[in-house]
Write an enzyme that holds these catalytic residues in place. Sequence first.
Site, PDB file in Angstrom:
ATOM      1  N   CYS A 191       0.839  -1.197   0.000  1.00 60.30           N
ATOM      2  CA  CYS A 191       0.000   0.000   0.000  1.00 60.30           C
ATOM      3  C   CYS A 191       0.873   1.245   0.000  1.00 60.30           C
ATOM      4  CB  CYS A 191      -0.907  -0.011   1.224  1.00 60.30           C
ATOM      5  SG  CYS A 191      -1.933   1.464   1.389  1.00 60.30           S
ATOM      6  N   GLN A 200      -7.753  18.979   9.144  1.00 57.01           N
ATOM      7  CA  GLN A 200      -6.623  18.155   9.543  1.00 57.01           C
ATOM      8  C   GLN A 200      -7.115  16.756   9.901  1.00 57.01           C
ATOM      9  OE1 GLN A 200      -3.587  18.899   9.198  1.00 57.01           O
ATOM     10  NE2 GLN A 200      -3.292  21.095   9.422  1.00 57.01           N
ATOM     11  N   PHE A 215      -4.507  31.961   5.396  1.00 59.39           N
ATOM     12  CA  PHE A 215      -4.884  30.614   4.970  1.00 59.39           C
ATOM     13  C   PHE A 215      -5.721  29.969   6.076  1.00 59.39           C
ATOM     14  CE2 PHE A 215      -0.668  31.724   3.360  1.00 59.39           C
ATOM     15  CZ  PHE A 215      -0.819  31.595   1.993  1.00 59.39           C
ATOM     16  N   ASN A 271      -9.840  27.072  12.025  1.00 58.88           N
ATOM     17  CA  ASN A 271      -9.188  26.153  12.951  1.00 58.88           C
ATOM     18  C   ASN A 271      -8.321  26.873  13.975  1.00 58.88           C
ATOM     19  OD1 ASN A 271      -8.631  23.291  13.621  1.00 58.88           O
ATOM     20  ND2 ASN A 271      -6.552  23.752  12.965  1.00 58.88           N
ATOM     21  N   GLU A 322      -8.724  33.786   3.654  1.00 57.71           N
ATOM     22  CA  GLU A 322      -8.773  32.493   2.978  1.00 57.71           C
ATOM     23  C   GLU A 322      -9.067  32.729   1.504  1.00 57.71           C
ATOM     24  OE1 GLU A 322      -8.882  28.878   1.554  1.00 57.71           O
ATOM     25  OE2 GLU A 322      -8.236  29.224   3.621  1.00 57.71           O
ATOM     26  N   ASP A 325      -6.561  36.270  -2.609  1.00 56.57           N
ATOM     27  CA  ASP A 325      -5.557  35.389  -3.210  1.00 56.57           C
ATOM     28  C   ASP A 325      -4.203  35.741  -2.607  1.00 56.57           C
ATOM     29  OD1 ASP A 325      -3.808  33.934  -4.714  1.00 56.57           O
ATOM     30  OD2 ASP A 325      -4.631  34.519  -6.663  1.00 56.57           O
ATOM     31  N   ASP A 352      -0.640  29.323   7.780  1.00 53.29           N
ATOM     32  CA  ASP A 352      -0.682  27.887   7.620  1.00 53.29           C
ATOM     33  C   ASP A 352      -0.920  27.582   6.141  1.00 53.29           C
ATOM     34  OD1 ASP A 352      -0.932  25.169   7.898  1.00 53.29           O
ATOM     35  OD2 ASP A 352      -2.873  25.226   8.921  1.00 53.29           O
ATOM     36  N   CYS A 383       3.520  22.373   6.057  1.00 51.16           N
ATOM     37  CA  CYS A 383       3.427  20.956   5.679  1.00 51.16           C
ATOM     38  C   CYS A 383       4.532  20.590   4.698  1.00 51.16           C
ATOM     39  CB  CYS A 383       2.054  20.650   5.087  1.00 51.16           C
ATOM     40  SG  CYS A 383       1.632  21.618   3.628  1.00 51.16           S
TER      41      CYS A 383
END
Length: 451
Positions: A97, A283, A312, A317, A333, A360, A381, A407
């Site tokens: 996998c 998340q 963002f 959150n 956002e 943007d 984020d 990330c």
Amino acid sequence: MAKRSGGLRFQPSGGEKKPQIPTGKKQRLSIQRLANDGRGIAFLDNRTWFVEGALPGEDVETRVLNARSQIVEARTERVLVASAQRRTEPCPHARVCGGCNLQHLSAADQLELKQRSLAEQLSRVASIEPQQWAAPLSGPEFGYRRRARLAVRWDNKARRLDVGFRASASQDIIAIRECPVLVQPLQTLLPALLAVLHELDKPQAIGHLELFSGTSEAVLVRHTAALAAEDLQRLTAFSEAHDVQLWLQGEDAPQPLEPAYRLGYRLSAWDLELSWRPGDFVQVNAPVNEAMVEQALEWLAPEEGERVLDLFCGLGNFSLPLARKGAQVVAIEGVGEMVERACTNAEQNGLHGAHFYQADLSKPLIDAQWAKDGFAAVLLDPPRDGALEIVRQMPTLGARRVVYVSCNPATLARDAAELIGQGYQLKRAGVLDMFPQTAHVEAMALFERPA
């Protein structure tokens, strides 16, 4: 991606062209070290080999997946001499996998790999290291994933429905029976879902599935053709029998089977509930997400009434916990539907100190009204591409404290270099183990500019 020349090929005078390595070739290798993506690294015939499923100190028999110039990618077929670090994978699908590539490595060794990856990127790209390394934020090793996407394909020749996850480095679907990284409610639901899918009269109409667990469980069925009436009845009966919401998506946005359906997740530390719809970003790891929000608020240290910018922001959150602590939050956002839902989330939680706008953030902020009065602190984020454009404009925002949640350590390091050039100092940094059993690295960094 480099372009291949369509002209004549030639070797420089005195050079000797290396023989090509065919895909599928078996090769015995001795693994020297681990790459940051968790693959073993070996060296043979002046080539660097990247080997899935191999650990330093091991002798392995591999099969070539791809070869180009000096780089060969391969997969471990058999471990001939095992490392003391190796453990037996808890999942029977682990070696084929593509979802988990580090189950053969202990949780502690996985964290060490991720911390090293972050440190190397900051050092190599930005020539910096934090004044203080934060302890990694981690949660359960297994049973953590509250959202998952299942691939579905009808094999017309074999008259078979394949449901599962993509194989590593392939579009093949690994038909799964279980998945130990899913949260327990989804693990319980999975066998019944697989059973009903195999009963459908026209399974070829199914494109993919998404599973979600939060304030309730939900299954999104993405279909590429109209569902047969009998198949819709089967899916409806399944959802009623297992108390799970059924959402359908054809060419338009996802729609609930019942208008009264509500999906959401909780941030218990701040007594918040955030509404969500299939297609929205959330998340996947609830315990680490809550720990991440708590650490971000601790590092930002907003005072009552301070203006804080959340870039963002998604569904809110970070924004809503910041507002709960008394900050005046401006949240930005790029996706209009997410802004609408963030506004609804603020209203439903009785928060009036958070204001949401669409913009943007990959483009310069030209006369943005929400940026006029400056901010005491900024939280960002961004997606994997990072936030270079907005980071370049940080001086115009006036923030002394910046918390960057990333990330992708490579774009975090690139953007960190820009902030350092503006006079910020990297005070703290650490990894967030959002995806155990994988080499994916999430990180948080605190930058401060002296008064």
